[in-house]
Enzyme design. Structure first.
Site, PDB file in Angstrom:
ATOM      1  N   ASP A 363      71.904  79.715 -65.305  1.00 46.97           N
ATOM      2  CA  ASP A 363      71.508  79.852 -66.709  1.00 46.97           C
ATOM      3  C   ASP A 363      70.436  80.932 -66.884  1.00 46.97           C
ATOM      4  O   ASP A 363      70.317  81.514 -67.964  1.00 46.97           O
ATOM      5  CB  ASP A 363      71.063  78.517 -67.311  1.00 46.97           C
ATOM      6  CG  ASP A 363      70.042  77.762 -66.477  1.00 46.97           C
ATOM      7  OD1 ASP A 363      69.498  78.342 -65.519  1.00 46.97           O
ATOM      8  OD2 ASP A 363      69.796  76.578 -66.787  1.00 46.97           O
ATOM      9  N   HIS A 367      71.071  83.871 -69.368  1.00 41.40           N
ATOM     10  CA  HIS A 367      70.045  84.148 -70.369  1.00 41.40           C
ATOM     11  C   HIS A 367      69.739  85.640 -70.417  1.00 41.40           C
ATOM     12  O   HIS A 367      69.729  86.259 -71.480  1.00 41.40           O
ATOM     13  CB  HIS A 367      68.780  83.359 -70.023  1.00 41.40           C
ATOM     14  CG  HIS A 367      67.605  83.645 -70.905  1.00 41.40           C
ATOM     15  ND1 HIS A 367      67.159  82.745 -71.856  1.00 41.40           N
ATOM     16  CD2 HIS A 367      66.772  84.714 -70.993  1.00 41.40           C
ATOM     17  CE1 HIS A 367      66.108  83.256 -72.479  1.00 41.40           C
ATOM     18  NE2 HIS A 367      65.858  84.464 -71.959  1.00 41.40           N
ATOM     19  N   GLU A 368      69.493  86.231 -69.258  1.00 40.39           N
ATOM     20  CA  GLU A 368      69.090  87.634 -69.227  1.00 40.39           C
ATOM     21  C   GLU A 368      70.226  88.565 -69.617  1.00 40.39           C
ATOM     22  O   GLU A 368      70.027  89.541 -70.351  1.00 40.39           O
ATOM     23  CB  GLU A 368      68.549  87.991 -67.846  1.00 40.39           C
ATOM     24  CG  GLU A 368      67.238  87.308 -67.517  1.00 40.39           C
ATOM     25  CD  GLU A 368      66.128  87.648 -68.509  1.00 40.39           C
ATOM     26  OE1 GLU A 368      66.163  88.725 -69.106  1.00 40.39           O
ATOM     27  OE2 GLU A 368      65.237  86.812 -68.685  1.00 40.39           O
ATOM     28  N   HIS A 371      70.599  88.756 -73.251  1.00 40.35           N
ATOM     29  CA  HIS A 371      69.703  89.741 -73.867  1.00 40.35           C
ATOM     30  C   HIS A 371      70.389  91.107 -73.931  1.00 40.35           C
ATOM     31  O   HIS A 371      70.246  91.854 -74.905  1.00 40.35           O
ATOM     32  CB  HIS A 371      68.409  89.870 -73.060  1.00 40.35           C
ATOM     33  CG  HIS A 371      67.392  88.817 -73.359  1.00 40.35           C
ATOM     34  ND1 HIS A 371      67.008  88.484 -74.643  1.00 40.35           N
ATOM     35  CD2 HIS A 371      66.660  88.027 -72.530  1.00 40.35           C
ATOM     36  CE1 HIS A 371      66.082  87.539 -74.586  1.00 40.35           C
ATOM     37  NE2 HIS A 371      65.858  87.240 -73.326  1.00 40.35           N
ATOM     38  N   TYR A 382      62.290  92.261 -81.045  1.00 34.57           N
ATOM     39  CA  TYR A 382      61.660  91.293 -80.157  1.00 34.57           C
ATOM     40  C   TYR A 382      60.251  90.956 -80.615  1.00 34.57           C
ATOM     41  O   TYR A 382      59.253  91.238 -79.938  1.00 34.57           O
ATOM     42  CB  TYR A 382      61.644  91.841 -78.728  1.00 34.57           C
ATOM     43  CG  TYR A 382      61.569  90.767 -77.668  1.00 34.57           C
ATOM     44  CD1 TYR A 382      62.599  89.849 -77.506  1.00 34.57           C
ATOM     45  CD2 TYR A 382      60.487  90.689 -76.811  1.00 34.57           C
ATOM     46  CE1 TYR A 382      62.540  88.873 -76.529  1.00 34.57           C
ATOM     47  CE2 TYR A 382      60.417  89.723 -75.826  1.00 34.57           C
ATOM     48  CZ  TYR A 382      61.443  88.816 -75.695  1.00 34.57           C
ATOM     49  OH  TYR A 382      61.382  87.844 -74.717  1.00 34.57           O
ATOM     50  N   GLU A 391      65.424  85.169 -78.110  1.00 31.62           N
ATOM     51  CA  GLU A 391      65.245  84.246 -76.991  1.00 31.62           C
ATOM     52  C   GLU A 391      66.178  83.036 -77.109  1.00 31.62           C
ATOM     53  O   GLU A 391      66.777  82.591 -76.123  1.00 31.62           O
ATOM     54  CB  GLU A 391      63.794  83.783 -76.923  1.00 31.62           C
ATOM     55  CG  GLU A 391      62.862  84.756 -76.246  1.00 31.62           C
ATOM     56  CD  GLU A 391      63.230  84.975 -74.789  1.00 31.62           C
ATOM     57  OE1 GLU A 391      63.486  83.988 -74.070  1.00 31.62           O
ATOM     58  OE2 GLU A 391      63.292  86.139 -74.375  1.00 31.62           O
ATOM     59  N   ASP A 402      76.202  77.110 -68.358  1.00 30.87           N
ATOM     60  CA  ASP A 402      75.839  75.982 -67.493  1.00 30.87           C
ATOM     61  C   ASP A 402      75.586  74.770 -68.376  1.00 30.87           C
ATOM     62  O   ASP A 402      74.451  74.468 -68.738  1.00 30.87           O
ATOM     63  CB  ASP A 402      74.592  76.325 -66.678  1.00 30.87           C
ATOM     64  CG  ASP A 402      74.095  75.155 -65.834  1.00 30.87           C
ATOM     65  OD1 ASP A 402      74.868  74.205 -65.628  1.00 30.87           O
ATOM     66  OD2 ASP A 402      72.927  75.201 -65.396  1.00 30.87           O
ATOM     67  N   ASP A 405      73.707  70.135 -68.280  1.00 27.59           N
ATOM     68  CA  ASP A 405      72.572  69.455 -68.894  1.00 27.59           C
ATOM     69  C   ASP A 405      71.974  70.399 -69.928  1.00 27.59           C
ATOM     70  O   ASP A 405      72.427  71.531 -70.106  1.00 27.59           O
ATOM     71  CB  ASP A 405      71.522  69.043 -67.849  1.00 27.59           C
ATOM     72  CG  ASP A 405      71.078  70.219 -66.990  1.00 27.59           C
ATOM     73  OD1 ASP A 405      70.684  71.263 -67.569  1.00 27.59           O
ATOM     74  OD2 ASP A 405      71.116  70.115 -65.756  1.00 27.59           O
ATOM     75  N   GLU A 410      66.563  74.861 -64.400  1.00 29.24           N
ATOM     76  CA  GLU A 410      66.113  73.720 -63.615  1.00 29.24           C
ATOM     77  C   GLU A 410      66.362  73.884 -62.115  1.00 29.24           C
ATOM     78  O   GLU A 410      65.761  73.177 -61.298  1.00 29.24           O
ATOM     79  CB  GLU A 410      66.795  72.437 -64.106  1.00 29.24           C
ATOM     80  CG  GLU A 410      68.296  72.350 -63.867  1.00 29.24           C
ATOM     81  CD  GLU A 410      69.120  73.124 -64.876  1.00 29.24           C
ATOM     82  OE1 GLU A 410      70.359  73.095 -64.780  1.00 29.24           O
ATOM     83  OE2 GLU A 410      68.520  73.763 -65.763  1.00 29.24           O
ATOM     84  N   ASP A 450      52.456  86.630 -77.303  1.00 29.70           N
ATOM     85  CA  ASP A 450      53.883  86.539 -76.991  1.00 29.70           C
ATOM     86  C   ASP A 450      54.720  87.103 -78.139  1.00 29.70           C
ATOM     87  O   ASP A 450      55.736  86.538 -78.517  1.00 29.70           O
ATOM     88  CB  ASP A 450      54.263  85.086 -76.697  1.00 29.70           C
ATOM     89  CG  ASP A 450      55.680  84.941 -76.144  1.00 29.70           C
ATOM     90  OD1 ASP A 450      56.173  85.886 -75.510  1.00 29.70           O
ATOM     91  OD2 ASP A 450      56.284  83.875 -76.370  1.00 29.70           O
ATOM     92  N   HIS A 455      58.782  83.065 -77.251  1.00 29.50           N
ATOM     93  CA  HIS A 455      59.183  82.037 -76.293  1.00 29.50           C
ATOM     94  C   HIS A 455      58.736  80.636 -76.729  1.00 29.50           C
ATOM     95  O   HIS A 455      59.095  79.651 -76.079  1.00 29.50           O
ATOM     96  CB  HIS A 455      58.592  82.329 -74.911  1.00 29.50           C
ATOM     97  CG  HIS A 455      59.183  83.520 -74.239  1.00 29.50           C
ATOM     98  ND1 HIS A 455      58.634  84.782 -74.328  1.00 29.50           N
ATOM     99  CD2 HIS A 455      60.296  83.654 -73.470  1.00 29.50           C
ATOM    100  CE1 HIS A 455      59.365  85.640 -73.629  1.00 29.50           C
ATOM    101  NE2 HIS A 455      60.377  84.982 -73.102  1.00 29.50           N
TER     102      HIS A 455
END
Length: 528
Positions: A363, A367-368, A371, A382, A391, A402, A405, A410, A450, A455
């Site tokens: 994941d 995720h990346e 992007h 951003y 994000e 994935d 869950d 994780e 941030d 995030h």
């Protein structure tokens, strides 16, 4: 954990259409009361069939007083796309004096019969008709000022290295384009400078430099990071696609349809040495050594993410044009991060306590690389709410890849401590994120803040995604989210725009039941 109280509702402002009933997403105001430039408009309008760019511009000009746009002066066609539903989407740059306004698009959507179904994007109703500034700088001047501002030598960033396959790799990408920069109601002629490089540190600098006096108006290094949770590389055996040359096998995958390659490198913990590094190789095509495990996962999961986007949506790599996916592992020393640098992935090994090999979580990879998809589609800025959406969409597609869950990362976070995670779509509060607008964190738009809490506040749209997926199931939800990201969202879309985009996508693909499910999900997180 208690959340500080902030304004929980958005106040609708002046209607886009004088005397007309806008059925959804009128002009809004942000949390500080400023007028937005981003709109999503649906309204029944009786017009001739729109079947071309000319027809779109005639439609806009017939309704000039309603949209406050002159199609001939204010819009320049960027692309026309017809989708599998028979709908056509006309994407325009918003321009002033034929110069594009930065991070701004206007998209007109028509059904298969040529009826306009909606129009959305950054209208910039208050923009001047002409820019009076005199351009004193050229593109080369702007690039020089940009390098000077970030205090990096171009020579240090522009490293060329020959790979073991004999290819030359240049780690630097730089662009400079004349735009109209918009901030706080002011419009300034500027150069948009992009500097992407991998050393002396990972960077994707997005900069705006006043074309008249050279002032740096805005500069952000928007390399996007993700960190995960779990036990690291699990020791599971994977089949990996390799390439054989000169009695050596390379982690170099040429099997993907209509695509470049998926290639994986080792940087030997050299954070300041040349990227992409050296190809990961083995003489027996058995990549079982400890130092190879991070590379195997980076390589395998990059292929998994490619397959997901291709098999589910027909998308060919992150740019839909078959771009090469390049990953480098063992980046830096105890580097507790992974990043999409704008042209490749880098993965640290972690410090063994907070993280282990960061490429070991599918994941995180999803995720990346999402992007990268966002960079090529919605181009969500951003910062603030658009950045939180950037994000969130990466987290949501990380879940779709994935879906065992609701946790993010994780597999590599705090090795030896099972059950924890970096974030959760089902329970953002458990990991320090808000899950409702009543908990919205109004953070400063600085690196320390941030970039407005991208995030942090992503927990709100993440929870909306959780409600949507629970209501509709994965298949419908992922189709709705992909269509919203690639068709309807524009650079400055906020949470309300995202709701409208997802509702419209649900309407396009399915019908009223699905639209109502999306609406309820966003009601449940306080976005109306």
């Amino acid at each position: 954990m208690k959340w500080k109280s902030v304004m929980a509702t958005f106040v609708l402002g002046t209607s886009l259409v004088s005397g007309g009933a806008v059925t959804h997403a009128e002009v809004g105001t942000d949390l500080e009361g400023k007028r937005d430039v981003s709109h999503f408009v649906k309204e029944e309008l009786k017009v001739s069939k729109v079947m071309s760019e000319k027809g779109v511009k005639q439609f806009i000009n017939k309704n000039k007083n309603k949209f406050n746009l002159d199609a001939n002066q204010d819009l320049s066609l960027l692309k026309t796309e017809k989708d599998e539903l028979g709908m056509t989407h006309y994407t325009f740059n918003r321009v002033v004096s034929n110069v594009p306004v930065a991070n701004s698009k206007v998209v007109v959507h028509t059904d298969k019969n040529g009826n306009v179904t909606s129009i959305n994007g950054e209208f910039h109703e208050d923009a001047p008709r002409n820019i009076k500034q005199q351009k004193q700088l050229n593109k080369k001047d702007a690039l020089s000022l940009a390098w000077e501002h970030i205090e990096v030598s171009r020579e240090d960033a522009d490293k060329v290295q020959k790979s073991e396959l004999g290819e030359d790799f240049n780690t630097l990408t730089e662009n400079s384009d004349l735009v109209v920069f918009h901030e706080d109601g002011n419009y300034t002629l500027a150069y948009h400078v992009e500097l992407q490089f991998a050393q002396p540190y990972p960077a994707n600098w997005q900069m705006f430099i006043n074309a008249e006096n050279g002032e740096v108006l805005k500069a952000q290094n928007v390399v996007k990071h993700a960190t995960g949770t779990g036990t690291g590389v699990l020791g599971d055996t994977k089949s990996v696609n390799t390439y054989y040359s000169n009695n050596t096998y390379y982690l170099y995958d040429t099997t993907k349809p209509m695509s470049g390659v998926i290639e994986t490198f080792d940087n030997y913990n050299g954070g300041y040495s040349s990227l992409p590094g050296y190809y990961v190789t083995d003489s027996g095509n058995t990549f079982h050594a400890e130092w190879q495990k991070a590379a195997v996962d980076a390589h395998y999961y990059a292929g998994e993410v490619f397959d997901y986007y291709y098999d589910t949506f027909g998308r060919v790599s992150f740019d839909d044009q078959g771009a090469t996916i390049r990953s480098t592992v063992h980046y830096g020393n105890n580097y507790n991060n992974a990043a999409w640098t704008g042209n490749q992935m880098i993965y640290g090994d972690g410090d063994g306590s907070t993280f282990t090999y960061l490429s070991g979580a599918d994941d995180i990879v999803a995720h990346e690389l999402t992007h990268a998809v966002t960079d090529r589609t919605a181009q969500l800025v951003y910062e603030n709410q658009s950045g939180a959406l950037n994000e969130s969409f990466s987290d949501v597609f990380g879940y779709f890849v994935d879906s065992e869950d609701w946790l993010m990362g994780e597999d590599v976070y705090t090795p030896g401590q099972p059950g924890d995670a970096l974030r959760s779509l089902s329970d953002p509060n458990a990991y320090g994120q808000p899950d409702h607008m009543s908990e919205y964190e109004n953070l400063p738009n600085t690196e320390e803040g941030d970039w407005g809490g991208v995030h942090t506040n992503s927990g709100i749209p993440n929870k909306a995604a959780y409600y949507t997926i629970n209501s509709l199931g994965i298949t419908k939800a992922e189709n709705i989210y992909y269509r919203a990201l690639t068709v309807y969202l524009t650079p400055n879309s906020d949470f309300s725009d995202a709701r409208a985009a997802l509702e419209q996508s649900a309407q396009d693909l399915y019908g009223t039941t699905e639209v109502n499910a999306v609406s309820q999900a966003w009601d449940d997180v306080g976005v109306y």
